[in-house]
Design an enzyme around this catalytic site. Structure first.
Site, PDB file in Angstrom:
ATOM      1  N   ARG A  76     -42.589  13.532  57.888  1.00 27.96           N
ATOM      2  CA  ARG A  76     -43.341  14.456  58.674  1.00 27.96           C
ATOM      3  C   ARG A  76     -44.263  14.133  59.803  1.00 27.96           C
ATOM      4  O   ARG A  76     -44.511  12.900  59.853  1.00 27.96           O
ATOM      5  CB  ARG A  76     -44.387  15.358  57.780  1.00 27.96           C
ATOM      6  CG  ARG A  76     -43.897  15.952  56.281  1.00 27.96           C
ATOM      7  CD  ARG A  76     -45.117  16.819  55.759  1.00 27.96           C
ATOM      8  NE  ARG A  76     -44.504  17.131  54.409  1.00 27.96           N
ATOM      9  CZ  ARG A  76     -44.574  16.643  53.339  1.00 27.96           C
ATOM     10  NH1 ARG A  76     -44.973  15.292  53.361  1.00 27.96           N
ATOM     11  NH2 ARG A  76     -44.255  17.099  52.121  1.00 27.96           N
ATOM     12  N   LYS A 101     -50.104  15.416  53.596  1.00 29.04           N
ATOM     13  CA  LYS A 101     -50.129  16.921  53.262  1.00 29.04           C
ATOM     14  C   LYS A 101     -50.334  16.958  51.896  1.00 29.04           C
ATOM     15  O   LYS A 101     -51.198  17.793  51.253  1.00 29.04           O
ATOM     16  CB  LYS A 101     -48.520  17.670  53.366  1.00 29.04           C
ATOM     17  CG  LYS A 101     -48.639  18.906  53.029  1.00 29.04           C
ATOM     18  CD  LYS A 101     -47.215  19.324  53.467  1.00 29.04           C
ATOM     19  CE  LYS A 101     -46.920  20.677  52.901  1.00 29.04           C
ATOM     20  NZ  LYS A 101     -45.761  21.265  53.112  1.00 29.04           N
ATOM     21  N   HIS A 174     -40.424  19.546  62.906  1.00 30.23           N
ATOM     22  CA  HIS A 174     -40.076  19.522  61.750  1.00 30.23           C
ATOM     23  C   HIS A 174     -38.540  19.624  61.425  1.00 30.23           C
ATOM     24  O   HIS A 174     -38.034  19.306  60.386  1.00 30.23           O
ATOM     25  CB  HIS A 174     -40.911  20.665  60.984  1.00 30.23           C
ATOM     26  CG  HIS A 174     -41.001  20.596  59.651  1.00 30.23           C
ATOM     27  ND1 HIS A 174     -41.747  19.578  58.863  1.00 30.23           N
ATOM     28  CD2 HIS A 174     -40.194  21.386  58.355  1.00 30.23           C
ATOM     29  CE1 HIS A 174     -41.730  19.779  57.478  1.00 30.23           C
ATOM     30  NE2 HIS A 174     -40.797  20.782  57.500  1.00 30.23           N
ATOM     31  N   ARG A 177     -36.833  16.605  59.909  1.00 32.14           N
ATOM     32  CA  ARG A 177     -36.928  16.531  58.733  1.00 32.14           C
ATOM     33  C   ARG A 177     -35.990  17.373  57.701  1.00 32.14           C
ATOM     34  O   ARG A 177     -35.383  16.702  56.859  1.00 32.14           O
ATOM     35  CB  ARG A 177     -38.422  16.550  58.174  1.00 32.14           C
ATOM     36  CG  ARG A 177     -38.760  16.709  56.939  1.00 32.14           C
ATOM     37  CD  ARG A 177     -40.256  17.001  56.438  1.00 32.14           C
ATOM     38  NE  ARG A 177     -40.373  17.155  55.195  1.00 32.14           N
ATOM     39  CZ  ARG A 177     -40.961  16.047  54.292  1.00 32.14           C
ATOM     40  NH1 ARG A 177     -40.601  14.793  54.426  1.00 32.14           N
ATOM     41  NH2 ARG A 177     -41.158  16.253  52.846  1.00 32.14           N
ATOM     42  N   HIS A 200     -41.288  15.180  48.185  1.00 32.94           N
ATOM     43  CA  HIS A 200     -41.697  16.437  47.589  1.00 32.94           C
ATOM     44  C   HIS A 200     -42.137  16.292  46.521  1.00 32.94           C
ATOM     45  O   HIS A 200     -41.979  15.459  45.656  1.00 32.94           O
ATOM     46  CB  HIS A 200     -40.490  17.441  47.559  1.00 32.94           C
ATOM     47  CG  HIS A 200     -39.985  17.814  48.912  1.00 32.94           C
ATOM     48  ND1 HIS A 200     -38.642  18.160  49.089  1.00 32.94           N
ATOM     49  CD2 HIS A 200     -40.782  18.219  49.915  1.00 32.94           C
ATOM     50  CE1 HIS A 200     -38.695  18.640  50.224  1.00 32.94           C
ATOM     51  NE2 HIS A 200     -39.852  18.608  50.963  1.00 32.94           N
ATOM     52  N   TYR A 209     -32.763  22.771  51.247  1.00 35.52           N
ATOM     53  CA  TYR A 209     -31.487  22.249  51.916  1.00 35.52           C
ATOM     54  C   TYR A 209     -30.141  22.604  51.498  1.00 35.52           C
ATOM     55  O   TYR A 209     -29.232  22.097  52.520  1.00 35.52           O
ATOM     56  CB  TYR A 209     -31.814  20.708  52.125  1.00 35.52           C
ATOM     57  CG  TYR A 209     -33.143  20.336  52.561  1.00 35.52           C
ATOM     58  CD1 TYR A 209     -33.692  20.714  53.959  1.00 35.52           C
ATOM     59  CD2 TYR A 209     -34.038  19.906  51.851  1.00 35.52           C
ATOM     60  CE1 TYR A 209     -34.819  20.462  54.457  1.00 35.52           C
ATOM     61  CE2 TYR A 209     -35.670  19.486  52.297  1.00 35.52           C
ATOM     62  CZ  TYR A 209     -35.921  19.826  53.476  1.00 35.52           C
ATOM     63  OH  TYR A 209     -37.152  19.770  53.918  1.00 35.52           O
TER      64      TYR A 209
END
Length: 225
Positions: A76, A101, A174, A177, A200, A209
């Site tokens: 990120r 995050k 982003h 990513r 994640h 995705y």
């Protein structure tokens, strides 16, 4: 919130004798929120983006290193901005950091292309300062980059590369990513590995995705007859 309000309103109408419609069963479950799948960059767009960055200037070296690092690792923007010099293990070609995050530790391999770009910035572009972060400002005060650097960088580089960009079209920092996640799915890496690489917390976060992996979706099509 809307469903709760409707239930209360119809409960009042039922008690007041103004309506005999019972909405409890009709509104038992609210429909899930739709999540729009924002696009990723094509390989041709990534090539144009990187080719359009001048690597002879300190600003170009920094932008090039950040974009290559994002595409190569899927980090990120906030994690790239916060990346410290001591979080890069040059002997093992690894990056070890705690994600901004999620506050979860993450260990990623540092590909040669990204490592060379970052090294070029550190050795030949980065100002001499005591700031622990890898990426810093080029003018005083020499401190870490601000949170808005991602959007600023992409506006500058997309325009230079001749890539059309409008507000909310998904072509943000982003999106680099998302591009990494999509390429992992396309390569057959699978959800668990994709989730691990992208850091994640839940595997389900990587499912989006699949919507961008055109070749994999095409294989799922059923015959017409």
């Amino acid at each position: 919130n809307v469903v709760w309000s409707l239930k209360r309103f119809f409960a009042f109408l039922n008690v007041a004798g103004l309506s005999d419609v019972r909405v409890g069963g009709l509104l038992a479950h609210a429909s899930p929120r739709r999540v729009r799948a924002l696009p990723c960059f094509t390989r041709e767009e990534i090539a144009r983006l990187l080719d359009g960055i001048e690597t002879e200037t300190p600003c170009g070296k920094r932008d090039h290193a950040m974009v290559v690092l994002a595409v190569s690792t899927g980090l990120r923007c906030c994690d790239i901005v916060a990346l410290r010099l001591d979080e890069i293990d040059w002997r093992r070609d690894e990056i070890r950091l705690v994600q901004t995050k999620t506050s979860r530790p993450l260990v990623l391999p540092l590909p040669a292309l990204a490592g060379n770009a970052v090294a070029e910035w550190i050795l030949h572009g980065r100002p001499d300062c005591d700031v622990p972060e890898v990426f810093v400002r080029l003018k005083a005060p020499l401190v870490k980059l601000g949170d808005s650097i991602g959007s600023t960088l992409m506006r500058r580089r997309l325009a230079r590369a001749g890539i059309d960009h409008t507000a909310r079209d998904g072509k943000s920092f982003h999106a680099l990513r998302r591009t990494t996640g999509t390429r992992l799915i396309e390569s057959g890496a699978g959800l668990p590995l994709t989730a691990q690489v992208l850091g994640h917390a839940r595997i389900d976060s990587s499912r989006r995705y699949f919507a961008l992996a055109s070749e994999q979706i095409r294989q799922c099509c059923l015959p017409l007859a």
